[in-house]
Design an enzyme around this catalytic site. Structure first.
Site, PDB file in Angstrom:
ATOM      1  N   SER A 127     -13.815  31.275 104.569  1.00 21.30           N
ATOM      2  CA  SER A 127     -12.884  30.288 104.015  1.00 21.30           C
ATOM      3  C   SER A 127     -12.190  30.798 102.755  1.00 21.30           C
ATOM      4  O   SER A 127     -12.782  31.551 101.959  1.00 21.30           O
ATOM      5  CB  SER A 127     -13.686  29.028 103.669  1.00 21.30           C
ATOM      6  N   TYR A 152     -20.025  24.298  99.156  1.00 21.14           N
ATOM      7  CA  TYR A 152     -19.448  24.787 100.415  1.00 21.14           C
ATOM      8  C   TYR A 152     -18.943  26.218 100.247  1.00 21.14           C
ATOM      9  O   TYR A 152     -19.263  27.112 101.042  1.00 21.14           O
ATOM     10  CB  TYR A 152     -18.305  23.869 100.859  1.00 21.14           C
TER      11      TYR A 152
HETATM   12  N1  LIG Z   1     -10.445  23.805 109.266  1.00 21.36           N
HETATM   13  C1  LIG Z   1     -10.184  24.548 108.191  1.00 21.36           C
HETATM   14  O1  LIG Z   1      -9.160  24.378 107.526  1.00 21.36           O
HETATM   15  C2  LIG Z   1     -11.134  25.638 107.766  1.00 21.36           C
HETATM   16  C3  LIG Z   1     -10.801  26.376 106.625  1.00 21.36           C
HETATM   17  C4  LIG Z   1     -11.664  27.383 106.221  1.00 21.36           C
HETATM   18  C5  LIG Z   1     -12.810  27.661 106.951  1.00 21.36           C
HETATM   19  N2  LIG Z   1     -13.105  26.897 108.054  1.00 21.36           N
HETATM   20  C6  LIG Z   1     -14.332  27.224 108.791  1.00 21.36           C
HETATM   21  O2  LIG Z   1     -14.005  27.343 110.169  1.00 21.36           O
HETATM   22  C7  LIG Z   1     -15.088  26.850 110.957  1.00 21.36           C
HETATM   23  C8  LIG Z   1     -14.590  25.777 111.912  1.00 21.36           C
HETATM   24  O3  LIG Z   1     -14.017  24.712 111.156  1.00 21.36           O
HETATM   25  P1  LIG Z   1     -13.471  23.383 111.842  1.00 21.36           P
HETATM   26  O4  LIG Z   1     -12.440  22.825 110.958  1.00 21.36           O
HETATM   27  O5  LIG Z   1     -13.167  23.664 113.275  1.00 21.36           O
HETATM   28  O6  LIG Z   1     -14.769  22.457 111.704  1.00 21.36           O
HETATM   29  P2  LIG Z   1     -15.486  21.481 112.762  1.00 21.36           P
HETATM   30  O7  LIG Z   1     -16.427  20.649 111.960  1.00 21.36           O
HETATM   31  O8  LIG Z   1     -14.460  20.790 113.595  1.00 21.36           O
HETATM   32  O9  LIG Z   1     -16.289  22.485 113.690  1.00 21.36           O
HETATM   33  C9  LIG Z   1     -17.586  22.959 113.354  1.00 21.36           C
HETATM   34  C10 LIG Z   1     -18.499  22.742 114.540  1.00 21.36           C
HETATM   35  O10 LIG Z   1     -19.790  23.227 114.193  1.00 21.36           O
HETATM   36  C11 LIG Z   1     -20.740  22.355 114.768  1.00 21.36           C
HETATM   37  N3  LIG Z   1     -22.002  22.432 114.027  1.00 21.36           N
HETATM   38  C12 LIG Z   1     -22.238  21.950 112.763  1.00 21.36           C
HETATM   39  N4  LIG Z   1     -23.515  22.170 112.431  1.00 21.36           N
HETATM   40  C13 LIG Z   1     -24.095  22.808 113.484  1.00 21.36           C
HETATM   41  C14 LIG Z   1     -25.409  23.276 113.741  1.00 21.36           C
HETATM   42  N5  LIG Z   1     -26.401  23.125 112.839  1.00 21.36           N
HETATM   43  N6  LIG Z   1     -25.671  23.885 114.927  1.00 21.36           N
HETATM   44  C15 LIG Z   1     -24.682  24.022 115.864  1.00 21.36           C
HETATM   45  N7  LIG Z   1     -23.419  23.571 115.670  1.00 21.36           N
HETATM   46  C16 LIG Z   1     -23.122  22.983 114.491  1.00 21.36           C
HETATM   47  C17 LIG Z   1     -20.129  20.968 114.684  1.00 21.36           C
HETATM   48  O11 LIG Z   1     -20.670  20.048 115.625  1.00 21.36           O
HETATM   49  C18 LIG Z   1     -18.654  21.268 114.929  1.00 21.36           C
HETATM   50  O12 LIG Z   1     -18.301  21.064 116.289  1.00 21.36           O
HETATM   51  C19 LIG Z   1     -16.150  26.359 109.983  1.00 21.36           C
HETATM   52  O13 LIG Z   1     -17.075  27.398 109.796  1.00 21.36           O
HETATM   53  C20 LIG Z   1     -15.377  26.119 108.702  1.00 21.36           C
HETATM   54  O14 LIG Z   1     -16.195  26.260 107.573  1.00 21.36           O
HETATM   55  C21 LIG Z   1     -12.292  25.895 108.473  1.00 21.36           C
END
Ligand SMILES: NC(=O)c1ccc[n+]([C@@H]2O[C@H](COP(=O)([O-])OP(=O)(O)OC[C@H]3O[C@@H](n4cnc5c(N)ncnc54)[C@H](O)[C@@H]3O)[C@@H](O)[C@H]2O)c1
Length: 325
Positions: A127, A152
């Site tokens: 991130s 985070y």
């Molecule tokens: N969306 C953004 O803008 C953004 C920005 C920077 C980084 N990220 C990173 O990208 C990744 C995806 O983000 P997103 O926005 O799609 O989030 P999201 O919450 O939609 O997806 C994350 C998924 O991980 C699953 N999950 C959570 N805990 C878990 C566990 N203990 N075991 C198995 N599965 C688990 C959740 O059920 C969810 O479906 C994450 O790692 C997030 O930190 C996202």
């Protein structure tokens, strides 16, 4: 045919990535626990397009369950891993840092343990928050990242460092991708664009934290998916890449643009700045451009138009209400 493990594949970014992998002929195994951070029913909807594909397998499991991960690796001939499962979001991490550390830190360790004996490409969803609260833009991958502004951010940096240690010790080819605020269809319901759109559509007040001058680099989800595929295909050594839109928009402008896309006027309610928020993010994507052929292609306005089309269609179906954030 390659078999890829996508942790968090039922989430926002993961579900788009899985569809792209399937479209190019790969086999996909999703490992996701449908965490209730936001309504699991939304995640069921996220996977609707992919789930009936014979090259798609859904495993409902928790990263905390080492036995489940071991069993999965024993039965699947994985060629690579994209690790997106995490607790995402800055503000809730301040309320519950232990949960973030458990999932994002320890969960990542459990996964890396499975790769010790099988050093296949490992792509980690990191991130922009790892850059901390700084004013100097754009952010470059070789900038120091030792001043996280939230638990985070600290857990995401920890994930990068844990992956580095595993790479060094066991030769796991690794790419850490620093995503810059991703948006588009299926965006998490508590994220700014989705939340603002809901508030404007429903005629409610849009809470604007601070004076609206904070700036963010927003990245359309298809661009992030293209960069992730390229990082997976060219995974060698240990590399960190910014995947950003490489442009900034102020919070006040963003709210205006969302309202325009919806054809409505926003009613703004000023609130004090929130702890954990950073003043600015902006990606230098030179490295990703040179090494991965990455280039953000979808402008903010176009991305917002696509988001709004999805948002309205999704509401027509009746958005699952619980845990909307
Ligand atoms: N969306 C953004 O803008 C953004 C920005 C920077 C980084 N990220 C990173 O990208 C990744 C995806 O983000 P997103 O926005 O799609 O989030 P999201 O919450 O939609 O997806 C994350 C998924 O991980 C699953 N999950 C959570 N805990 C878990 C566990 N203990 N075991 C198995 N599965 C688990 C959740 O059920 C969810 O479906 C994450 O790692 C997030 O930190 C996202």
């Amino acid at each position: 045919m390659r078999t890829l493990l996508v942790t968090g594949g039922a989430g926002f970014i993961g579900s788009h990535l899985c569809e792209a992998l399937l479209a190019r002929g790969d086999r996909v195994v999703v490992f996701d626990n449908f965490d209730p951070f936001y309504a699991p029913a939304i995640k069921e909807r996220n996977i609707e397009r992919a789930r009936d594909n014979p090259r798609y397998r859904l495993v409902r499991g928790d990263l905390g369950d080492e036995k489940a991960l071991a069993a999965l690796f024993a039965e699947e001939p994985f060629d690579g891993v994209v690790h997106l499962a995490a607790l995402a979001g800055v503000r809730p991490s301040i309320k519950n840092p232990a949960a973030y550390e458990r999932v994002n830190g320890l969960g990542t360790v459990h996964l890396l343990e499975r790769l010790r004996e099988r050093p296949i490409p490992f792509v980690f969803g990191s991130s922009s928050s790892v850059y901390g609260a700084r004013d100097r833009v754009p952010f470059r991958e070789d900038d120091a990242c030792a001043t996280p502004a939230s638990p985070y951010a600290a857990t995401k940096r920890a994930g990068e460092l844990l992956a580095y240690a595993s790479h060094r010790l066991f030769g796991i080819p690794t790419a850490c991708l620093r995503f810059f605020t991703v948006f588009g269809p299926r965006q998490r319901p508590e994220m700014a664009i989705h939340k603002f759109a809901r508030q404007i559509e429903e005629g409610g007040a849009v809470p604007m934290f601070g004076d609206g001058s904070t700036r963010r680099d927003y990245t359309y989800v298809d661009d992030v998916v293209s960069g992730t595929l390229a990082a997976l295909d060219r995974c060698a050594g240990y590399e960190i890449y910014n995947l950003g839109g490489s442009r900034m928009v102020t919070l006040a402008d963003l709210i205006e643009k969302i309202a325009q896309a919806l054809g409505k006027r926003p009613r703004i309610e000023r609130r004090p700045e929130e702890p954990g928020d950073v003043p600015v993010t902006c990606a230098d994507v030179t490295k990703a451009g040179e090494r991965l052929g990455y280039a953000p292609r979808v402008p903010l306005e176009e991305g917002l138009a696509r988001f709004v089309a999805w948002f309205r269609a999704d509401r027509e179906r009746g958005t699952p209400l619980e845990g909307r954030g």
